[in-house]
Scaffold this motif. Structure first.
Motif, PDB file in Angstrom:
ATOM      1  N   ARG A  36      45.037  46.410  27.808  1.00 25.85           N
ATOM      2  CA  ARG A  36      45.599  44.976  27.578  1.00 25.85           C
ATOM      3  C   ARG A  36      45.300  44.832  26.005  1.00 25.85           C
ATOM      4  O   ARG A  36      44.281  45.240  25.476  1.00 25.85           O
ATOM      5  CB  ARG A  36      45.110  43.959  28.518  1.00 25.85           C
ATOM      6  CG  ARG A  36      43.784  43.749  28.193  1.00 25.85           C
ATOM      7  CD  ARG A  36      43.403  42.725  29.387  1.00 25.85           C
ATOM      8  NE  ARG A  36      43.717  41.337  28.774  1.00 25.85           N
ATOM      9  CZ  ARG A  36      43.536  40.120  29.394  1.00 25.85           C
ATOM     10  NH1 ARG A  36      43.094  40.337  30.792  1.00 25.85           N
ATOM     11  NH2 ARG A  36      43.853  39.192  29.006  1.00 25.85           N
ATOM     12  N   ILE A  46      42.036  49.424  30.345  1.00 21.20           N
ATOM     13  CA  ILE A  46      41.698  48.954  31.715  1.00 21.20           C
ATOM     14  C   ILE A  46      41.435  50.351  32.577  1.00 21.20           C
ATOM     15  O   ILE A  46      40.244  50.222  33.244  1.00 21.20           O
ATOM     16  CB  ILE A  46      42.939  48.321  32.088  1.00 21.20           C
ATOM     17  CG1 ILE A  46      43.259  47.226  31.299  1.00 21.20           C
ATOM     18  CG2 ILE A  46      42.687  47.938  33.647  1.00 21.20           C
ATOM     19  CD1 ILE A  46      44.657  46.676  31.550  1.00 21.20           C
ATOM     20  N   TYR A  64      41.696  44.604  38.298  1.00 17.70           N
ATOM     21  CA  TYR A  64      42.870  45.561  38.352  1.00 17.70           C
ATOM     22  C   TYR A  64      42.617  46.684  39.294  1.00 17.70           C
ATOM     23  O   TYR A  64      41.440  47.049  39.641  1.00 17.70           O
ATOM     24  CB  TYR A  64      43.083  46.023  36.842  1.00 17.70           C
ATOM     25  CG  TYR A  64      43.236  44.968  35.893  1.00 17.70           C
ATOM     26  CD1 TYR A  64      42.292  44.526  35.101  1.00 17.70           C
ATOM     27  CD2 TYR A  64      44.552  44.584  35.548  1.00 17.70           C
ATOM     28  CE1 TYR A  64      42.529  43.543  33.967  1.00 17.70           C
ATOM     29  CE2 TYR A  64      44.621  43.362  34.626  1.00 17.70           C
ATOM     30  CZ  TYR A  64      43.657  43.024  33.769  1.00 17.70           C
ATOM     31  OH  TYR A  64      43.670  42.000  32.972  1.00 17.70           O
ATOM     32  N   LEU A  78      47.648  44.145  39.583  1.00 20.14           N
ATOM     33  CA  LEU A  78      46.874  42.927  39.592  1.00 20.14           C
ATOM     34  C   LEU A  78      46.734  42.317  40.961  1.00 20.14           C
ATOM     35  O   LEU A  78      47.704  42.011  41.431  1.00 20.14           O
ATOM     36  CB  LEU A  78      47.159  41.919  38.427  1.00 20.14           C
ATOM     37  CG  LEU A  78      47.026  42.153  37.106  1.00 20.14           C
ATOM     38  CD1 LEU A  78      47.913  43.437  36.626  1.00 20.14           C
ATOM     39  CD2 LEU A  78      47.679  40.939  36.385  1.00 20.14           C
ATOM     40  N   ALA A  81      46.645  38.002  40.695  1.00 23.58           N
ATOM     41  CA  ALA A  81      46.947  37.373  39.125  1.00 23.58           C
ATOM     42  C   ALA A  81      45.956  35.985  39.252  1.00 23.58           C
ATOM     43  O   ALA A  81      46.300  35.067  39.691  1.00 23.58           O
ATOM     44  CB  ALA A  81      48.254  37.432  38.771  1.00 23.58           C
ATOM     45  N   GLN A  85      44.416  36.766  32.907  1.00 21.42           N
ATOM     46  CA  GLN A  85      45.243  38.083  32.923  1.00 21.42           C
ATOM     47  C   GLN A  85      46.446  38.050  32.138  1.00 21.42           C
ATOM     48  O   GLN A  85      47.393  38.950  31.860  1.00 21.42           O
ATOM     49  CB  GLN A  85      45.298  38.711  34.056  1.00 21.42           C
ATOM     50  CG  GLN A  85      44.044  39.050  34.782  1.00 21.42           C
ATOM     51  CD  GLN A  85      44.337  39.689  36.320  1.00 21.42           C
ATOM     52  OE1 GLN A  85      45.021  38.979  36.956  1.00 21.42           O
ATOM     53  NE2 GLN A  85      43.476  40.622  36.423  1.00 21.42           N
ATOM     54  N   SER A  87      48.617  38.326  28.991  1.00 22.12           N
ATOM     55  CA  SER A  87      48.214  39.244  28.238  1.00 22.12           C
ATOM     56  C   SER A  87      49.499  40.346  28.101  1.00 22.12           C
ATOM     57  O   SER A  87      50.476  40.215  28.689  1.00 22.12           O
ATOM     58  CB  SER A  87      47.113  40.041  28.327  1.00 22.12           C
ATOM     59  OG  SER A  87      46.600  40.928  27.332  1.00 22.12           O
ATOM     60  N   TYR A  89      50.301  43.983  28.069  1.00 16.11           N
ATOM     61  CA  TYR A  89      49.821  45.348  28.566  1.00 16.11           C
ATOM     62  C   TYR A  89      50.677  46.645  28.147  1.00 16.11           C
ATOM     63  O   TYR A  89      51.993  46.541  28.103  1.00 16.11           O
ATOM     64  CB  TYR A  89      50.124  45.204  30.089  1.00 16.11           C
ATOM     65  CG  TYR A  89      49.143  44.179  30.751  1.00 16.11           C
ATOM     66  CD1 TYR A  89      49.544  42.735  30.872  1.00 16.11           C
ATOM     67  CD2 TYR A  89      47.864  44.574  31.264  1.00 16.11           C
ATOM     68  CE1 TYR A  89      48.757  42.015  31.463  1.00 16.11           C
ATOM     69  CE2 TYR A  89      47.045  43.772  31.814  1.00 16.11           C
ATOM     70  CZ  TYR A  89      47.105  42.338  31.604  1.00 16.11           C
ATOM     71  OH  TYR A  89      46.496  41.387  32.336  1.00 16.11           O
TER      72      TYR A  89
END
Lengths: 117, 111
Positions: A36, A46, A64, A78, A81, A85, A87, A89
């Motif tokens: 991320r 991640i 995650y 996820l 969620a 989070q 973001s 990716y």
């Protein structure tokens, strides 16, 4: 040329939803990665995978999970969620040489910008 | 353990002038080092890589970097900036672990 394809460029989901981000590479690479990217924080790893069904936690795995059922596909999940989070990716893949994970450059997809409302 | 520090978060140059983006690294192993570029709303693209061959590495789009072990540096340079060079640049170090990214340097090019 290596192509890493992420299924969505933009995604909007709600808090508490289960979210799937898909990534496919076409160069038979052993290694695949999920990052991320947030302003001021750079890229943070991640999870990564060095073989089918194998996975390793990166720096920020909490919240995650991942799945790698086929060599070319690496999914980021996820579980529930949350707004933190939200973001960008990025998925990447790389060749594995000498049994090492990190000595070859990675090839990146264009990213999925995920917003959690 | 490995780490990488990009010394400037933002660099601004005029078109046609030289570019210098600075990177220092720390590694317990003989490192591999990379520079990546990211244009807005795109993924990262490899500019060049150092893997213990020549210390001066040439990359795409006229960029090059010099590995200096004594200074633990891997600075990125280009003799003459072009408007299309405006982007975010990442210095990356690795040994036997996944890549470690710097926090990035945003390059602005002024006409």
């Amino acid at each position: 040329d290596v192509k890493v394809t992420q299924s969505s460029r933009y995604l909007v989901k709600r808090t508490g939803e289960k979210v799937f981000l898909e990534c496919v590479q076409d160069m038979d690479h052993e290694n695949m990665f999920w990052y991320r990217q947030d302003p001021g924080l750079g890229l943070r790893l991640i999870y990564f995978s060095y073989d089918v069904k194998m996975k390793e936690k990166g720096d920020i795995p909490e919240g995650y999970s991942v799945s790698r059922e086929k060599k070319e596909r690496f999914s980021l999940i996820l579980e529930s969620a949350s707004t933190n989070q939200t973001s960008m990716y990025l998925c990447a893949s790389s060749l594995q040489t000498g049994g090492l994970i990190g000595n070859q450059p990675q090839h990146f997809g264009d990213g999925t910008r995920l917003s959690i409302l | 353990a490995q780490s990488v520090t990009q010394l400037d978060s933002h660099v601004s140059v005029s078109e046609g002038t030289p570019v210098l983006l600075r990177c220092n690294y720390s590694s317990s192993y003989s490192p591999s080092l990379f520079w990546y570029v990211q244009h807005p709303n795109k993924g990262l693209q490899l500019l060049l890589k150092y893997t213990s061959a020549a210390t001066l590495v040439k990359g795409i789009n006229g960029f090059e970097a010099e590995f200096k072990k004594s200074e633990t540096s891997f600075h990125l340079t280009k003799p003459s900036a072009h408007m299309s060079d405006a982007a975010e640049y990442f210095c990356v170090v690795t040994g036997n672990t996944p890549l470690v990214f710097g926090k990035g340097t945003r390059l602005s090019v002024i006409a």
